[in-house]
Design an enzyme around this catalytic site. Structure first.
Site, short mmCIF file in Angstrom:
data_model
loop_
_atom_site.label_atom_id
_atom_site.label_comp_id
_atom_site.label_asym_id
_atom_site.label_seq_id
_atom_site.Cartn_x
_atom_site.Cartn_y
_atom_site.Cartn_z
N THR A 90 0.60 -1.30 -0.03
CA THR A 90 0.77 -0.08 0.10
C THR A 90 0.96 1.50 -0.04
O THR A 90 0.36 2.43 -0.75
CB THR A 90 -1.51 -0.29 1.40
N HIS A 140 -5.94 -8.43 -5.21
CA HIS A 140 -4.48 -9.03 -4.84
C HIS A 140 -5.16 -10.03 -5.95
O HIS A 140 -4.44 -11.50 -5.31
CB HIS A 140 -4.57 -8.84 -2.91
#
Length: 401
Positions: A90, A140
């Site tokens: 992130t 993901h």
């Protein structure tokens, strides 16, 4: 009166001498042009010196160490970020959209989760990531999903680019497996599930029998570490190997496709191969080196340096040695992959730093030779305005020296 003047002169002269002596000792370490006596950031070498005592574990040929790519942002090249959970992806993803010095910066507006990252010469993205295109291939998405999905997604987004095939540069981050595993447990304990992930492989998603859930209800919040480790279907186990390997080689999520031992070996070797073939990968534990290698690989510069947030190996969680050994056993493939990746990462860093230092030495040597050549010119040539020595004569002087 004369005596007083003499004393004054002696005091001033003594003070001047004292300041000169003080400057000789303290001056070289000061930068008078920056507040606080610190050198400007552009003049600092932010990157650590390679460890001269580092011992290589694996042999990698030069072609595996050299990673200077001709990334053409104005052409059809695309960076694809494979974001593995709890590896610092992130933060790195935000670096890509907010911290890269670009001709046309990404447009990141307050309140919006995604940024628009267009090429300088047309309205077409150069970056495929969570913060630019979103989870376009699933939450993901792993290597198997991305390699089969990304081309089609971009073709639908930018149909005008169909006339020229794109070139994809895959990148990712890895993390110490024990720290990553504990970080994922804490995240799941707080209510995260990633249950919307597709896990697409060979054109289909896994059946409930192939991928049973570890919990009943909406999430697994409040689970203990022991419960987290006891679930045999927990995708946190060896997550990094699974997300980097070609799952088609082992029948995707069908565990009966091949024997367990052979499956594990195939997954590990596939993950190593795909990692070597990626344009770039970084390590969470080495932020500055990660920044350095990315900048040299893609010839892009970050505006602000990466920060290294030091934490314990267990990610701030107090666990005993037996528990750590159990986590290492559950993530044996990840442990082997990380050991391999860390060695490749360190060798790439050392190789690139050595090249840069060699180039700097050659440049300094050439500058010294040129300076000596200028000093060796006849006085009438150097004092006579408008005359410049010919290139052949300069070359002769340089060769002479």
């Amino acid at each position: 009166m004369v005596e007083r003047a003499s004393k004054f002169v002696l005091v001033v002269a003594g003070s001047a001498c004292f300041m000169l002596i003080l400057y000789q000792y303290a001056g070289p370490g000061l930068s008078l042009g920056a507040p606080g006596g610190r050198a400007p950031p552009d003049d600092l070498d932010l990157f650590p010196t390679p460890d001269p005592h580092y011992e290589k574990k694996y042999y990698f040929p030069v072609r595996e160490l050299e990673r200077s790519l001709r990334f053409d942002m104005k052409g059809d090249d695309v960076i694809v970020f494979l974001h593995i959970q709890k590896t610092g992806g992130t933060t790195f993803g935000r670096h890509l959209v907010q911290n890269v010095r670009l001709e046309v910066p990404c447009d990141c507006r307050p309140g919006q989760k995604k940024c628009t990252c267009y090429r300088p010469n047309r309205r077409e993205t150069w970056l495929f990531s969570r913060f630019s295109t979103g989870w376009s291939c699933g939450l993901h998405a792993d290597w198997t999903e991305l390699t089969n999905c990304v081309p089609g997604v971009l073709d639908r987004r930018d149909p005008a680019a169909l006339r020229t095939p794109r070139k994809f540069y895959y990148i990712t981050l890895l993390r110490d497996p024990v720290s990553r595993y504990l970080s994922e447990w804490r995240h799941v304990q707080r209510g995260a599930t990633w249950k919307t992930s597709l896990h697409m492989c060979d054109g289909r998603t896994p059946t409930p029998e192939e991928l049973p859930p570890c919990y009943e209800g909406t999430d697994w919040s409040g689970c203990t570490l022991q419960e987290f480790m006891d679930c045999p279907y927990n995708l946190a186990n060896n997550r990094q190997v699974r997300m980097l390997a070609d799952l088609s080689l082992v029948g995707c999520y069908n565990l009966s496709f091949i024997p367990e031992g052979k499956r594990a070996q195939l997954l590990l070797e596939s993950a190593k191969k795909n990692l070597r073939g990626m344009a770039f990968f970084g390590l969470t534990e080495f932020q500055r080196k990660t920044q350095y290698l990315f900048e040299r690989t893609f010839n892009l510069k970050f505006i602000r340096p990466f920060m290294q947030y030091n934490s314990t190996r267990a990610g701030g969680v107090e666990v005993d040695e037996d528990t750590i050994r159990r986590i290492e056993e559950l993530n044996d493939l990840d442990m082997q992959l990380y050991d391999y990746a860390k060695d490749l990462f360190q060798q790439r860093y050392q190789y690139k730093r050595q090249l840069e230092r060699r180039e700097q030495r050659l440049k300094s040597r050439e500058e010294r030779l040129l300076h000596r050549a200028k000093e060796a010119l006849p006085r009438e040539d150097t004092e006579e305005p408008g005359r410049v020595p010919t290139e052949d004569y300069m070359s002769h002087i340089i060769e002479k020296w």
